[in-house]
Write a protein that holds these residues in place. Structure first.
Motif, PDB file in Angstrom:
ATOM      1  N   LEU A  98       0.834  -1.212   0.000  1.00 60.54           N
ATOM      2  CA  LEU A  98       0.000   0.000   0.000  1.00 60.54           C
ATOM      3  C   LEU A  98       0.868   1.262   0.000  1.00 60.54           C
ATOM      4  O   LEU A  98       0.600   2.218  -0.740  1.00 60.54           O
ATOM      5  CB  LEU A  98      -0.913   0.001   1.229  1.00 60.54           C
ATOM      6  CG  LEU A  98      -2.229  -0.766   1.101  1.00 60.54           C
ATOM      7  CD1 LEU A  98      -2.883  -0.930   2.465  1.00 60.54           C
ATOM      8  CD2 LEU A  98      -3.177  -0.061   0.138  1.00 60.54           C
ATOM      9  N   ALA A  99       1.914   1.241   0.830  1.00 66.69           N
ATOM     10  CA  ALA A  99       2.805   2.400   0.894  1.00 66.69           C
ATOM     11  C   ALA A  99       3.458   2.666  -0.461  1.00 66.69           C
ATOM     12  O   ALA A  99       3.552   3.816  -0.902  1.00 66.69           O
ATOM     13  CB  ALA A  99       3.876   2.161   1.959  1.00 66.69           C
ATOM     14  N   SER A 100       3.865   1.601  -1.117  1.00 71.74           N
ATOM     15  CA  SER A 100       4.523   1.739  -2.423  1.00 71.74           C
ATOM     16  C   SER A 100       3.577   2.329  -3.470  1.00 71.74           C
ATOM     17  O   SER A 100       3.975   3.186  -4.270  1.00 71.74           O
ATOM     18  CB  SER A 100       5.036   0.374  -2.873  1.00 71.74           C
ATOM     19  OG  SER A 100       5.672   0.467  -4.118  1.00 71.74           O
ATOM     20  N   ALA A 128       1.639   7.429   2.191  1.00 73.45           N
ATOM     21  CA  ALA A 128       2.622   6.358   2.065  1.00 73.45           C
ATOM     22  C   ALA A 128       3.392   6.188   3.370  1.00 73.45           C
ATOM     23  O   ALA A 128       3.625   5.058   3.832  1.00 73.45           O
ATOM     24  CB  ALA A 128       3.585   6.655   0.913  1.00 73.45           C
ATOM     25  N   MET A 129       3.770   7.316   4.004  1.00 72.33           N
ATOM     26  CA  MET A 129       4.545   7.252   5.240  1.00 72.33           C
ATOM     27  C   MET A 129       3.735   6.645   6.380  1.00 72.33           C
ATOM     28  O   MET A 129       4.291   5.946   7.244  1.00 72.33           O
ATOM     29  CB  MET A 129       5.032   8.656   5.616  1.00 72.33           C
ATOM     30  CG  MET A 129       6.011   8.676   6.776  1.00 72.33           C
ATOM     31  SD  MET A 129       7.471   7.626   6.519  1.00 72.33           S
ATOM     32  CE  MET A 129       8.325   8.570   5.266  1.00 72.33           C
ATOM     33  N   PHE A 137       4.092   3.009   5.864  1.00 77.85           N
ATOM     34  CA  PHE A 137       5.470   2.619   6.154  1.00 77.85           C
ATOM     35  C   PHE A 137       5.697   2.490   7.658  1.00 77.85           C
ATOM     36  O   PHE A 137       6.343   1.556   8.133  1.00 77.85           O
ATOM     37  CB  PHE A 137       6.451   3.645   5.581  1.00 77.85           C
ATOM     38  CG  PHE A 137       6.885   3.354   4.175  1.00 77.85           C
ATOM     39  CD1 PHE A 137       7.496   2.146   3.861  1.00 77.85           C
ATOM     40  CD2 PHE A 137       6.699   4.278   3.170  1.00 77.85           C
ATOM     41  CE1 PHE A 137       7.905   1.869   2.559  1.00 77.85           C
ATOM     42  CE2 PHE A 137       7.106   4.021   1.867  1.00 77.85           C
ATOM     43  CZ  PHE A 137       7.701   2.813   1.563  1.00 77.85           C
ATOM     44  N   LYS A 138       5.140   3.434   8.418  1.00 85.39           N
ATOM     45  CA  LYS A 138       5.313   3.412   9.877  1.00 85.39           C
ATOM     46  C   LYS A 138       4.619   2.194  10.499  1.00 85.39           C
ATOM     47  O   LYS A 138       5.151   1.587  11.430  1.00 85.39           O
ATOM     48  CB  LYS A 138       4.779   4.714  10.484  1.00 85.39           C
ATOM     49  CG  LYS A 138       5.700   5.909  10.227  1.00 85.39           C
ATOM     50  CD  LYS A 138       5.129   7.183  10.823  1.00 85.39           C
ATOM     51  CE  LYS A 138       6.078   8.361  10.574  1.00 85.39           C
ATOM     52  NZ  LYS A 138       5.530   9.634  11.095  1.00 85.39           N
ATOM     53  N   LYS A 139       3.444   1.853   9.966  1.00 82.80           N
ATOM     54  CA  LYS A 139       2.744   0.658  10.459  1.00 82.80           C
ATOM     55  C   LYS A 139       3.565  -0.598  10.168  1.00 82.80           C
ATOM     56  O   LYS A 139       3.687  -1.483  11.022  1.00 82.80           O
ATOM     57  CB  LYS A 139       1.365   0.541   9.803  1.00 82.80           C
ATOM     58  CG  LYS A 139       0.344   1.544  10.312  1.00 82.80           C
ATOM     59  CD  LYS A 139      -1.003   1.313   9.628  1.00 82.80           C
ATOM     60  CE  LYS A 139      -2.050   2.294  10.146  1.00 82.80           C
ATOM     61  NZ  LYS A 139      -3.375   2.062   9.509  1.00 82.80           N
ATOM     62  N   ILE A 163      12.655   7.441   0.315  1.00 76.32           N
ATOM     63  CA  ILE A 163      11.612   8.490   0.376  1.00 76.32           C
ATOM     64  C   ILE A 163      12.186   9.788   0.937  1.00 76.32           C
ATOM     65  O   ILE A 163      11.979  10.874   0.383  1.00 76.32           O
ATOM     66  CB  ILE A 163      10.437   8.020   1.249  1.00 76.32           C
ATOM     67  CG1 ILE A 163       9.717   6.832   0.601  1.00 76.32           C
ATOM     68  CG2 ILE A 163       9.437   9.145   1.481  1.00 76.32           C
ATOM     69  CD1 ILE A 163       8.657   6.208   1.474  1.00 76.32           C
ATOM     70  N   LEU A 164      12.923   9.657   2.043  1.00 77.85           N
ATOM     71  CA  LEU A 164      13.448  10.854   2.697  1.00 77.85           C
ATOM     72  C   LEU A 164      14.507  11.541   1.837  1.00 77.85           C
ATOM     73  O   LEU A 164      14.588  12.771   1.804  1.00 77.85           O
ATOM     74  CB  LEU A 164      14.029  10.482   4.059  1.00 77.85           C
ATOM     75  CG  LEU A 164      12.989  10.031   5.097  1.00 77.85           C
ATOM     76  CD1 LEU A 164      13.667   9.431   6.310  1.00 77.85           C
ATOM     77  CD2 LEU A 164      12.097  11.205   5.517  1.00 77.85           C
ATOM     78  N   LYS A 165      15.311  10.738   1.138  1.00 80.70           N
ATOM     79  CA  LYS A 165      16.337  11.297   0.263  1.00 80.70           C
ATOM     80  C   LYS A 165      15.691  12.122  -0.854  1.00 80.70           C
ATOM     81  O   LYS A 165      16.151  13.213  -1.189  1.00 80.70           O
ATOM     82  CB  LYS A 165      17.185  10.171  -0.326  1.00 80.70           C
ATOM     83  CG  LYS A 165      18.327  10.652  -1.198  1.00 80.70           C
ATOM     84  CD  LYS A 165      19.018   9.501  -1.899  1.00 80.70           C
ATOM     85  CE  LYS A 165      18.150   8.947  -3.008  1.00 80.70           C
ATOM     86  NZ  LYS A 165      18.865   7.992  -3.886  1.00 80.70           N
ATOM     87  N   SER A 166      14.592  11.569  -1.397  1.00 80.92           N
ATOM     88  CA  SER A 166      13.912  12.273  -2.490  1.00 80.92           C
ATOM     89  C   SER A 166      13.244  13.554  -1.989  1.00 80.92           C
ATOM     90  O   SER A 166      13.019  14.486  -2.758  1.00 80.92           O
ATOM     91  CB  SER A 166      12.867  11.364  -3.140  1.00 80.92           C
ATOM     92  OG  SER A 166      11.859  11.035  -2.212  1.00 80.92           O
ATOM     93  N   LYS A 167      12.946  13.613  -0.690  1.00 80.01           N
ATOM     94  CA  LYS A 167      12.338  14.822  -0.110  1.00 80.01           C
ATOM     95  C   LYS A 167      13.409  15.776   0.443  1.00 80.01           C
ATOM     96  O   LYS A 167      13.097  16.784   1.076  1.00 80.01           O
ATOM     97  CB  LYS A 167      11.374  14.431   1.019  1.00 80.01           C
ATOM     98  CG  LYS A 167      10.128  13.700   0.531  1.00 80.01           C
ATOM     99  CD  LYS A 167       9.299  13.179   1.682  1.00 80.01           C
ATOM    100  CE  LYS A 167       8.662  14.304   2.464  1.00 80.01           C
ATOM    101  NZ  LYS A 167       7.799  13.822   3.544  1.00 80.01           N
ATOM    102  N   ASP A 168      14.690  15.417   0.215  1.00 75.93           N
ATOM    103  CA  ASP A 168      15.825  16.226   0.679  1.00 75.93           C
ATOM    104  C   ASP A 168      15.882  16.357   2.202  1.00 75.93           C
ATOM    105  O   ASP A 168      16.366  17.353   2.740  1.00 75.93           O
ATOM    106  CB  ASP A 168      15.800  17.632   0.038  1.00 75.93           C
ATOM    107  CG  ASP A 168      16.107  17.573  -1.442  1.00 75.93           C
ATOM    108  OD1 ASP A 168      16.882  16.671  -1.839  1.00 75.93           O
ATOM    109  OD2 ASP A 168      15.565  18.398  -2.194  1.00 75.93           O
TER     110      ASP A 168
END
Length: 468
Positions: free
Chosen positions: A210-212, A223-224, A227-229, A253-258
Motif C-alpha cells: 500500500l505504501a509503495s 505512504a509514510m 510505512f510506519k505501520k 523516500i526521505l532522500k527524495s524529499k531532501d
C-alpha cells in the motif's frame, strides 16, 4: 486408496500442528529426533514455514534432501509435489531461477494429479515470480492469472493464504503498468485479507504494498503512514532482513524529499544492521547508501571509502555466489540420484507385481481346470456348485480389480466416489454373467451326475448278477 489416506493424514497432521504454531516452534534438533516418515515430513514443513515467516535462518540443502526422501518413502505424489515446491524455494533463495522453474514444473503435474488447488496455485504464483525475475513479463502475468483460477475452495484453511498472494501479485502487476487505481484496489484487498490471516509477515508485506502504491500516486504523507505501520510490525521479526528492507525504502523516500539529516540517521541504522548480520548482500546495499549519502554531502573522502568497500564486497559476493553455484549443483545431483533410485525401485516393484499377477492368473486357471476335471469323476450337488461358483466370481472380480486399479486411479484422479462407481459397474456386469454360467454348470452337472449315478447303478447290477 492408500495414497489418498496418507494425504488425508498429512492434511490432518498439518492442521493440528499449525494450530499449535503460536505455542511451539520446531527446532532443527527436535526435527532430527522425529523418526516416523509422515510426522517428520509434517514437522519439516512447519520448520521451513517458520524460517520463511520469521526470518530465523536459511533453507539448507540437507533439509530439502530429507524432505524428498520422506515423500519418496511414503510413495505419495502429492507429498512429492510439496517437496519439489520447497526445493524450488531453495533454488530461488540461491538466485537459480532456471533450477527453480525446473522443480516447479516437476511439482505441477503431481499436484494436478490430486487436484490439490492449494499446491497448484502456489506453484503458479512461484512460476510467475521466477519468470518475472527472468524478464518474461507476459508469461509472469499469465501464471498469476492461472494461480487465481486455481485457488483452493473458500472452506479451505489455506484459501486466504493463497488469495492474498494473488491480490499482492495483481497489485504489483498494475503498479508496474502505471495503472495505479487498479493497483490500489488490489493492494487494499490484499491488506484486508492479511488482516484475516493475522500473521506479521502478510500484514507487513501488504502494508508495504500500500505504501509503495501511494508513493507512486505522489501521496507521500499517506505512504509514510503505511510505512510506519509496517515498521512497527518489522520490529517483531527475529531476523533483520525485513527491518533492513523497510529502512532502505524509507531512506529512498526521505532522500527524495531532501530530508538529509533524517536520511543520514536511517543510513546509519542500515549500516549497523548490515554489520551485525555480516551478510555480504546487505553490506553491499548499505555501502551503496552510505556512498550516495556522502556524495550528496560532498564528503568525497568518505564517499571514496564506501565506494572502495562496495568494490571489495562485490568481489566477496561473487566468490560466495560461485560457492553457492557449487552447492546448488551438488544438491541437484543428489536429487537426481534419489529420483533414479526411486524409479529403479518402482520398476523392481512393478516387475514383482507382474510376477504375482502371473501366478494369480495361473492359480485361477488351475482352479477352473481342476474343478471341471474332478466334476467328471465325482458327484457334486448343487450347493457345492453354488459355493464354488461364488468363490470363483469373487476371485475373478478381485483379480480384475487388481489389474484395472492403476488405470482407474489415473482416469478418476483418485476420486473415491468415481472409483467406487466404476467397481459397482464392473460388478453389475459380472453378476448376470455369473448367474448364467452357474445355471449352465448346474444343468450340465445335473445331467452329468445322473449319468454317473446311472453308470454306477448299472455297474452294481452287473456285479450282483455275476455273483448270483
Amino acid at each position: 486408496m492408500k495414497k489418498i489416506i496418507i494425504l488425508f493424514c498429512f492434511i490432518a497432521a498439518m492442521q493440528t500442528a499449525l494450530a499449535q504454531m503460536n505455542k511451539t516452534v520446531i527446532t532443527k534438533d527436535e526435527l532430527a529426533a522425529i523418526k516416523k516418515p509422515l510426522e517428520r515430513f509434517t514437522a519439516t514443513i512447519i520448520y521451513l514455514e517458520n524460517i520463511q515467516n520469521e526470518e530465523v535462518g536459511a533453507i539448507d540443502s540437507a533439509i530439502c534432501i530429507d524432505l524428498q526422501k520422506k515423500a519418496t518413502q511414503l510413495k505419495n505424489d502429492s507429498l512429492l509435489a510439496i517437496s519439489y515446491n520447497w526445493i524450488s524455494t531453495y533454488f530461488q533463495t540461491k538466485g537459480k531461477s532456471n533450477e527453480e522453474i525446473e522443480y516447479l514444473y516437476k511439482a505441477l503435474p503431481l499436484a494436478e494429479k490430486y487436484n490439490d488447488k492449494r499446491r497448484i496455485s502456489s506453484i503458479y504464483f512461484d512460476l510467475s515470480s521466477a519468470y518475472y525475475r527472468l524478464g518474461k513479463k507476459k508469461e509472469a502475468i499469465e501464471f498469476i492469472k492461472k494461480g487465481g483460477e486455481n485457488l483452493p475452495d473458500k472452506t479451505s484453511p489455506k484459501y486466504d493464504y493463497m488469495l492474498v498472494q494473488y491480490q499482492q501479485r495483481m497489485a504489483s502487476f498494475y503498479q508496474r503498468k502505471k495503472q495505479l487505481d487498479s493497483a490500489l484496489f488490489y493492494a487494499q484487498l490484499s491488506n484486508q485479507t492479511a488482516e484475516r490471516i493475522n500473521t506479521n509477515l502478510k500484514k507487513y508485506q501488504t502494508l508495504l504494498g500500500l505504501a509503495s502504491v501511494y508513493e507512486d500516486k505522489n501521496e507521500p504523507e499517506i505512504a509514510m503512514v503505511y510505512f510506519k505501520k509496517a515498521e512497527v510490525i518489522a520490529q517483531n521479526f527475529k531476523g533483520n532482513n525485513s527491518k533492513f528492507r523497510i529502512l532502505e525504502i524509507k531512506y529512498g523516500i526521505l532522500k527524495s524529499k531532501d530530508s538529509i539529516k533524517i536520511a543520514s540517521d536511517i543510513a546509519e541504522k542500515i549500516w549497523l544492521i548490515a554489520q551485525k548480520e555480516q551478510n555480504q548482500d546487505l553490506i553491499l546495499r548499505a555501502a551503496n547508501i552510505k556512498r550516495d549519502l556522502f556524495e550528496k554531502a560532498n564528503k568525497l573522502d568518505s564517499a571514496y571509502y564506501y565506494s572502495r568497500l562496495q568494490f571489495i564486497t562485490n568481489n566477496l559476493v561473487f566468490d560466495r555466489n560461485k560457492l553457492s553455484d557449487i552447492e546448488a549443483m551438488g544438491l541437484k545431483e543428489q536429487l537426481r540420484k534419489m529420483e533414479e533410485a526411486a524409479k529403479e525401485e518402482e520398476v523392481k516393484q512393478q516387475r514383482k507385481q507382474n510376477i504375482q499377477y502371473i501366478f494369480l492368473a495361473i492359480g485361477i486357471v488351475t482352479f477352473l481346470i481342476l474343478f471341471f476335471l474332478l466334476s467328471r469323476s465325482i458327484i457334486v450337488n448343487e450347493k457345492w456348485i453354488s459355493f464354488f461358483g461364488i468363490l470363483g466370481l469373487l476371485i475373478v472380480f478381485e483379480f480384475i480389480n487388481l489389474l484395472i486399479h492403476p488405470f482407474l486411479e489415473r482416469v478418476t484422479h483418485h476420486n473415491p466416489f468415481l472409483m467406487l462407481l466404476a467397481l459397482v459397474a464392473l460388478a453389475s456386469l459380472l453378476i448376470p454373467l455369473h448367474h448364467r454360467l452357474e445355471k449352465w454348470i448346474k444343468t450340465k452337472m445335473t445331467e452329468k451326475n445322473k449319468k454317473i449315478r446311472l453308470a454306477s447303478a448299472k455297474k452294481t447290477i452287473v456285479e450282483l448278477e455275476e455273483k448270483g
